[in-house]
Design a protein around this motif. Sequence first.
Motif, PDB file in Angstrom:
ATOM      1  N   ASP A  24       0.107   3.500 -17.847  1.00 49.27           N
ATOM      2  CA  ASP A  24       0.438   2.849 -19.036  1.00 49.27           C
ATOM      3  C   ASP A  24       1.887   2.292 -19.238  1.00 49.27           C
ATOM      4  OD1 ASP A  24      -2.127   3.144 -20.006  1.00 49.27           O
ATOM      5  OD2 ASP A  24      -1.717   4.821 -21.333  1.00 49.27           O
ATOM      6  N   ARG A  25       2.869   3.278 -18.805  1.00 52.12           N
ATOM      7  CA  ARG A  25       4.169   2.978 -18.682  1.00 52.12           C
ATOM      8  C   ARG A  25       4.470   1.677 -17.826  1.00 52.12           C
ATOM      9  NH1 ARG A  25       4.426   8.525 -18.438  1.00 52.12           N
ATOM     10  NH2 ARG A  25       5.570   8.628 -16.522  1.00 52.12           N
ATOM     11  N   ILE A  26       3.818   1.608 -16.580  1.00 52.30           N
ATOM     12  CA  ILE A  26       4.255   0.676 -15.626  1.00 52.30           C
ATOM     13  C   ILE A  26       3.460  -0.633 -16.281  1.00 52.30           C
ATOM     14  CG2 ILE A  26       3.400  -0.412 -13.606  1.00 52.30           C
ATOM     15  CD1 ILE A  26       3.092   2.556 -12.463  1.00 52.30           C
ATOM     16  N   LEU A  27       2.256  -0.840 -16.868  1.00 50.67           N
ATOM     17  CA  LEU A  27       1.818  -1.933 -17.480  1.00 50.67           C
ATOM     18  C   LEU A  27       2.864  -2.469 -18.599  1.00 50.67           C
ATOM     19  CD1 LEU A  27      -2.041  -1.089 -17.468  1.00 50.67           C
ATOM     20  CD2 LEU A  27      -0.666  -2.430 -15.890  1.00 50.67           C
ATOM     21  N   ALA A  28       3.295  -1.445 -19.345  1.00 51.39           N
ATOM     22  CA  ALA A  28       4.345  -1.804 -20.593  1.00 51.39           C
ATOM     23  C   ALA A  28       5.554  -2.384 -19.953  1.00 51.39           C
ATOM     24  CB  ALA A  28       4.610  -0.459 -21.378  1.00 51.39           C
ATOM     25  N   ALA A  29       5.758  -2.000 -18.654  1.00 49.59           N
ATOM     26  CA  ALA A  29       7.012  -2.564 -17.989  1.00 49.59           C
ATOM     27  C   ALA A  29       6.859  -3.923 -17.472  1.00 49.59           C
ATOM     28  CB  ALA A  29       7.659  -1.543 -17.035  1.00 49.59           C
TER      29      ALA A  29
ATOM     30  N   THR B 236      20.132  -2.849 -12.523  1.00 48.45           N
ATOM     31  CA  THR B 236      19.195  -2.243 -13.344  1.00 48.45           C
ATOM     32  C   THR B 236      19.893  -1.397 -14.376  1.00 48.45           C
ATOM     33  OG1 THR B 236      19.122   0.032 -12.386  1.00 48.45           O
ATOM     34  CG2 THR B 236      17.573  -1.644 -11.208  1.00 48.45           C
ATOM     35  N   GLU B 237      19.095  -1.057 -15.473  1.00 46.89           N
ATOM     36  CA  GLU B 237      19.935  -0.235 -16.359  1.00 46.89           C
ATOM     37  C   GLU B 237      20.407   1.197 -15.857  1.00 46.89           C
ATOM     38  OE1 GLU B 237      20.860  -1.339 -19.786  1.00 46.89           O
ATOM     39  OE2 GLU B 237      20.165  -3.098 -19.337  1.00 46.89           O
ATOM     40  N   ALA B 238      19.878   1.615 -14.950  1.00 41.07           N
ATOM     41  CA  ALA B 238      19.983   2.823 -14.254  1.00 41.07           C
ATOM     42  C   ALA B 238      21.203   2.905 -13.391  1.00 41.07           C
ATOM     43  CB  ALA B 238      18.850   3.408 -13.762  1.00 41.07           C
ATOM     44  N   GLY B 239      21.528   1.463 -12.888  1.00 37.78           N
ATOM     45  CA  GLY B 239      22.743   1.249 -12.108  1.00 37.78           C
ATOM     46  C   GLY B 239      22.198   0.281 -10.999  1.00 37.78           C
ATOM     47  N   PRO B 240      23.119  -0.094 -10.330  1.00 38.95           N
ATOM     48  CA  PRO B 240      22.845  -0.871  -9.092  1.00 38.95           C
ATOM     49  C   PRO B 240      22.126  -0.416  -7.974  1.00 38.95           C
ATOM     50  CG  PRO B 240      25.218  -0.528  -9.028  1.00 38.95           C
ATOM     51  CD  PRO B 240      24.604   0.463 -10.226  1.00 38.95           C
TER      52      PRO B 240
ATOM     53  N   TRP C 286       0.717  -1.226   0.049  1.00 40.97           N
ATOM     54  CA  TRP C 286       0.052  -0.073  -0.092  1.00 40.97           C
ATOM     55  C   TRP C 286       0.711   1.362   0.036  1.00 40.97           C
ATOM     56  CZ3 TRP C 286      -4.895  -0.916  -1.712  1.00 40.97           C
ATOM     57  CH2 TRP C 286      -5.093  -2.324  -1.753  1.00 40.97           C
ATOM     58  N   HIS C 287       2.138   1.212  -0.345  1.00 42.59           N
ATOM     59  CA  HIS C 287       2.891   2.281  -0.460  1.00 42.59           C
ATOM     60  C   HIS C 287       4.313   1.919  -1.235  1.00 42.59           C
ATOM     61  CE1 HIS C 287       4.898   6.291   1.303  1.00 42.59           C
ATOM     62  NE2 HIS C 287       5.539   5.753   0.509  1.00 42.59           N
ATOM     63  N   LEU C 288       4.499   2.076  -2.392  1.00 42.66           N
ATOM     64  CA  LEU C 288       5.551   1.753  -3.339  1.00 42.66           C
ATOM     65  C   LEU C 288       5.939   2.821  -4.240  1.00 42.66           C
ATOM     66  CD1 LEU C 288       7.269  -0.601  -4.356  1.00 42.66           C
ATOM     67  CD2 LEU C 288       5.523  -1.094  -6.019  1.00 42.66           C
ATOM     68  N   HIS C 289       7.344   2.695  -4.266  1.00 35.64           N
ATOM     69  CA  HIS C 289       7.878   3.838  -5.479  1.00 35.64           C
ATOM     70  C   HIS C 289       8.472   3.090  -6.216  1.00 35.64           C
ATOM     71  CE1 HIS C 289       7.943   7.356  -2.870  1.00 35.64           C
ATOM     72  NE2 HIS C 289       7.850   6.419  -1.878  1.00 35.64           N
ATOM     73  N   LEU C 290       7.943   3.063  -7.749  1.00 39.45           N
ATOM     74  CA  LEU C 290       8.507   2.424  -8.793  1.00 39.45           C
ATOM     75  C   LEU C 290       9.461   2.973  -9.745  1.00 39.45           C
ATOM     76  CD1 LEU C 290       5.325   0.306  -9.752  1.00 39.45           C
ATOM     77  CD2 LEU C 290       7.483  -0.694  -8.793  1.00 39.45           C
ATOM     78  N   ARG C 291       9.263   4.455  -9.568  1.00 36.12           N
ATOM     79  CA  ARG C 291      10.126   5.279 -10.607  1.00 36.12           C
ATOM     80  C   ARG C 291       9.655   5.157 -11.764  1.00 36.12           C
ATOM     81  NH1 ARG C 291      11.267   7.443  -5.550  1.00 36.12           N
ATOM     82  NH2 ARG C 291      13.004   6.367  -4.454  1.00 36.12           N
ATOM     83  N   ASP C 292      10.593   5.417 -12.866  1.00 35.44           N
ATOM     84  CA  ASP C 292       9.970   5.487 -14.297  1.00 35.44           C
ATOM     85  C   ASP C 292      11.289   4.911 -14.990  1.00 35.44           C
ATOM     86  OD1 ASP C 292       8.395   5.967 -16.232  1.00 35.44           O
ATOM     87  OD2 ASP C 292       8.119   8.043 -15.724  1.00 35.44           O
ATOM     88  N   GLY C 293      10.943   4.810 -16.260  1.00 33.27           N
ATOM     89  CA  GLY C 293      12.239   4.480 -17.194  1.00 33.27           C
ATOM     90  C   GLY C 293      12.803   3.255 -17.050  1.00 33.27           C
TER      91      GLY C 293
END
Length: 346
Positions: free
Chosen positions: A57-62, A326-330, A12-19
């Motif tokens: 939509d970006r979350i669903l696509a990922a 991750t592609e953003a870094g470890p 009930w509280h999550l940070h997923l960020r983007d990209g």
Amino acid sequence: MQQIVIRRPDDWHLHLRDGAMLQGVLPETTRHFARAIIMPNLVPPVVTARDAAAYRDRILAALPEGAAFEPLMTLYLTEGTDPADVAAAAGSGLVKAVKLYPAGATTNSHSGVRDLGAVMPVLEKMAEIGLPLCTHGEVTDPQVDIFDREAVFIDTVLAPLRRRLPELRVVMEHITTAEGAAYAAEAGPNLGATITTHHLIINRNHILVGGIKPHYYCLPVAKREHHRLALRRAATSGLPCYFLGTDSAPHVDALKEHACGCAGCFTATNTLPLLAHVFEEEGALDRLEGFASLHGPAFYRLPANDTTLRLVKRDEAHRFPDKIFTEAGPVTVFDPGFPVHWHVEA
Ligand code: DOR
Ligand code: ZN
């Protein structure tokens, strides 16, 4: 061998960020969780219904192949938020809550609220339609010690707001104090409180003793031991006002291990084994399902999940990765500092 089967949990509280970060961390949540309330503190933030739809939509696509996961979207409250946009986003089912960040309180909160008076029309509309307000409950007054900011927020912001708008449904996010737990217990059905995994495990010594440990730094910052024990009692109490919100908040290692390190513990990967460990220690394994899988949906007026998840305790310790690449870094996975023998199976 000990085991328990619980309804599939939600976060009930999550940070997923983007990209690239979103892509990298999303599987860590979808592996075990069916739904999550997605925090809107992106750069720029998720302010309008349109922003939330695009982010969803970006979350669903990922999503990883075959994952059954529903992101529950939130809006970031600003002093420019339009009550009609919020009402439409809630009415369509797109948005499940609005997040209040006091400006300056935490990561990407500079677009947040300085003057609660300026957002009263939005809050009144939310009270009318029953849309929950998720609060980052810390004052930002530089005069207030960082370890007192939650308790002061309750007295000076939350309690007055709830007296003014008693129908407003509020979630105290990531409570970290005995005061927060006590306030929630007494507040009645319009208030819930999320508790993170890490605040059940660490106190402020973990951050500061023997050298600074940036991966234990989060906001609200972990407090003294007696607060951690109060949170454990709350989470394992069986009271419906308390439910799991991990606040799993990934930052790449380069920004955690930094002269001005970012706040956030990344617990998506190992939260469920850790919770089973904590609940077992408290003699409350039978209450884990309520905390992780039942109280949250009840507060949000959603059905509990109809699938289940099995937790098994084995002789061998659970081996979770030190880092997610991750592609953003470890991103370093939260280290509880003790072996955990609980494993999630199916
Ligand atoms: O530790 C935290 N990290 N607390 C917050 O309130 C925000 C979060 C983040 O977005 O990194
Ligand atoms: Zn958060």
